[in-house]
Design an enzyme around this catalytic site. Structure first.
Site, PDB file in Angstrom:
ATOM      1  CG  ASP A 246      -3.443   4.252   4.002  1.00  0.00           C
ATOM      2  OD1 ASP A 246      -4.514   4.075   4.611  1.00  0.00           O
ATOM      3  OD2 ASP A 246      -3.183   3.688   2.914  1.00  0.00           O
TER       4      ASP A 246
ATOM      5  CE  LYS B 152      -9.139  -2.570   3.417  1.00  0.00           C
ATOM      6  NZ  LYS B 152      -8.265  -1.742   2.595  1.00  0.00           N
TER       7      LYS B 152
ATOM      8  CD1 TRP C 258      -2.508  -2.072   1.474  1.00  0.00           C
ATOM      9  CD2 TRP C 258      -3.140  -0.741  -0.223  1.00  0.00           C
ATOM     10  NE1 TRP C 258      -3.627  -2.623   0.870  1.00  0.00           N
ATOM     11  CE2 TRP C 258      -4.028  -1.827  -0.167  1.00  0.00           C
ATOM     12  CE3 TRP C 258      -3.328   0.219  -1.218  1.00  0.00           C
ATOM     13  CZ2 TRP C 258      -5.105  -1.987  -1.053  1.00  0.00           C
ATOM     14  CZ3 TRP C 258      -4.391   0.076  -2.109  1.00  0.00           C
ATOM     15  CH2 TRP C 258      -5.264  -1.026  -2.020  1.00  0.00           C
TER      16      TRP C 258
HETATM   17  C1  LIG Z   1      -7.754  -1.145   1.563  1.00  0.00           C
HETATM   18  C2  LIG Z   1      -6.641  -0.170   1.649  1.00  0.00           C
HETATM   19  C3  LIG Z   1      -6.547   0.930   0.766  1.00  0.00           C
HETATM   20  C4  LIG Z   1      -7.500   1.134  -0.391  1.00  0.00           C
HETATM   21  O1  LIG Z   1      -8.770   1.499  -0.001  1.00  0.00           O
HETATM   22  P1  LIG Z   1      -9.892   1.859  -1.123  1.00  0.00           P
HETATM   23  O2  LIG Z   1     -11.027   2.299  -0.291  1.00  0.00           O
HETATM   24  O3  LIG Z   1     -10.123   0.635  -1.924  1.00  0.00           O
HETATM   25  O4  LIG Z   1      -9.347   2.965  -1.946  1.00  0.00           O
HETATM   26  C5  LIG Z   1      -5.510   1.811   0.950  1.00  0.00           C
HETATM   27  N1  LIG Z   1      -4.605   1.651   1.945  1.00  0.00           N
HETATM   28  C6  LIG Z   1      -4.672   0.603   2.795  1.00  0.00           C
HETATM   29  C7  LIG Z   1      -3.664   0.486   3.890  1.00  0.00           C
HETATM   30  C8  LIG Z   1      -5.696  -0.339   2.678  1.00  0.00           C
HETATM   31  O5  LIG Z   1      -5.745  -1.378   3.523  1.00  0.00           O
END
Ligand SMILES: *Cc1c(COP(=O)(O)O)cnc(C)c1O
Length: 359
Positions: free
Chosen positions: A172, A196, A102
């Site tokens: 993030d 999540k 990521w």
């Molecule tokens: C799932 C995830 C993303 C992407 O999320 P989207 O909503 O599909 O854009 C980005 N960073 C991390 C750490 C993730 O787990």
């Protein structure tokens, strides 16, 4: 209905009480005669949902008044673009930790707009470690430092907030937000996709410190402009109202559980059990250095020839979505806030039984 435990990395399981509540609310939200999906986002009824959600989020993450909480369409990846666009009007250089899949995706997106320097990388270890602080190259002239708090695919998690000095810290937290306590005031900006730990897909939450507004490049799209979105209550365009409402229900659930402090205790216990079971086995293994293992996403391997069989039998036992990310293979159990300890116990019991029969 048979009890199923969903170990998907995302979209991931919701607390069953939240799903039941959605079902009950669906045809007519609090006797309004219409569902949340059909309401005007600018009406009084949705306004109440919107404000309560914002206030609950602020309370759960301990956000002081000089932080804005935005609810934006496009999930986390939209923020991969929005962050460099919003923060670099006067500085053309940004810096990123490279600690997994990521991070790499965030870096690739930022490179479309600005010059990216790498603070430190753990790619040489195939992202099974985190770079130690003495290898970090912090550039005080950069617009910000970005890191991925939990690498959902690689199963690596920062256990502490990195100390980067005065430069704005951007994180993030898509896969570990509200799973552990953080000191929010150490951050300039935090963002997360909702699917999540916060509800359903399509919504991104951005928590941004006041002084970082007003730094957007002229070409920043209006819907991604944090300053405009902060001024207009995240309603520059029609927000994903249903995902916003579900987020509100998830936050109420987190409060009922005792807040982040209590949730974190459970997460520590769940992760410890699962890693202990993997480490004690002769069949399963996890490649990540112990001190940086993720509490949320537990990748593991077993001999390739047994993998299909493992997944089929697990599914039959009500343990679903255990395949690893397509880019890395293997298996992965995602054990977010909503996964109860009984789900982890059921997985461990299945793994041990499978090992006995196959091992
Ligand atoms: C799932 C995830 C993303 C992407 O999320 P989207 O909503 O599909 O854009 C980005 N960073 C991390 C750490 C993730 O787990």
């Amino acid at each position: 209905m048979k009890r199923i435990y969903n170990f998907s990395a995302g979209p991931s399981m919701l607390p069953p009480s939240v799903v039941a509540r959605i079902q009950a609310d669906l045809p007519s939200w609090r006797s309004t005669g219409i569902s949340v999906m059909e309401m005007s986002h600018r009406g009084a009824v949705f306004g109440e949902i919107a404000e309560k959600t914002r206030a609950d989020f602020r309370a759960l993450i301990n956000a002081p008044d000089h932080y804005h909480i935005l609810f934006l369409a496009g999930g986390a990846r939209a923020q991969f673009a929005a962050i460099p666009l919003n923060l670099t009007a006067t500085k053309n250089k940004v810096t990123y930790f490279n600690t997994g899949a990521w991070s790499k995706a965030a870096i690739a997106e930022a490179e479309r707009y600005v010059s990216v320097e790498i603070v430190a990388s753990s790619e040489a270890s195939s992202f099974t470690t985190l770079p130690p602080p003495d290898q970090w190259r912090i550039d005080p002239d950069a617009a910000y430092v970005h890191y991925t708090a939990n690498e959902t695919i690689d199963g690596v998690e920062f256990q502490d907030t990195p100390d980067v000095g005065a430069i704005p810290l951007v994180s993030d937290m898509s896969s570990n937000i509200l799973s552990r306590s953080i000191e929010l005031e150490r951050f300039g900006l935090i963002y997360a996709g909702a699917q999540k730990n916060l509800g359903i897909a399509g919504l991104g939450v951005v928590i941004v410190r006041d002084d970082l507004l007003g730094r957007a490049r002229a070409e920043t799209p209006a819907v991604l402009n944090y300053t405009s979105q902060a001024q207009q209550g995240s309603m520059v365009n029609t927000p994903p109202v249903f995902a916003w409402y579900v987020l509100g229900l998830v936050l109420e659930w987190v409060k009922e559980q005792g807040g982040v402090v209590e949730i974190e205790k459970r997460n520590i216990a769940k992760a410890r059990k699962l890693y202990d079971a993997i480490d004690a086995s002769a069949l399963y293994s996890n490649p990540v250095e112990k001190s940086v293992r993720s509490r949320m996403n537990v990748p593991f391997r077993l001999p390739e020839a047994l993998q299909e069989r493992f997944l089929t039998e697990a599914q039959a036992a009500g343990l679903v979505n255990l395949e690893g990310h397509r880019s890395v293979g293997g298996l992965r159990a995602s054990i977010y806030n909503a996964m109860p300890e009984e789900g982890v116990d059921a997985l461990i019991a299945f793994m041990q039984d499978f090992e006995k029969r196959r091992g």
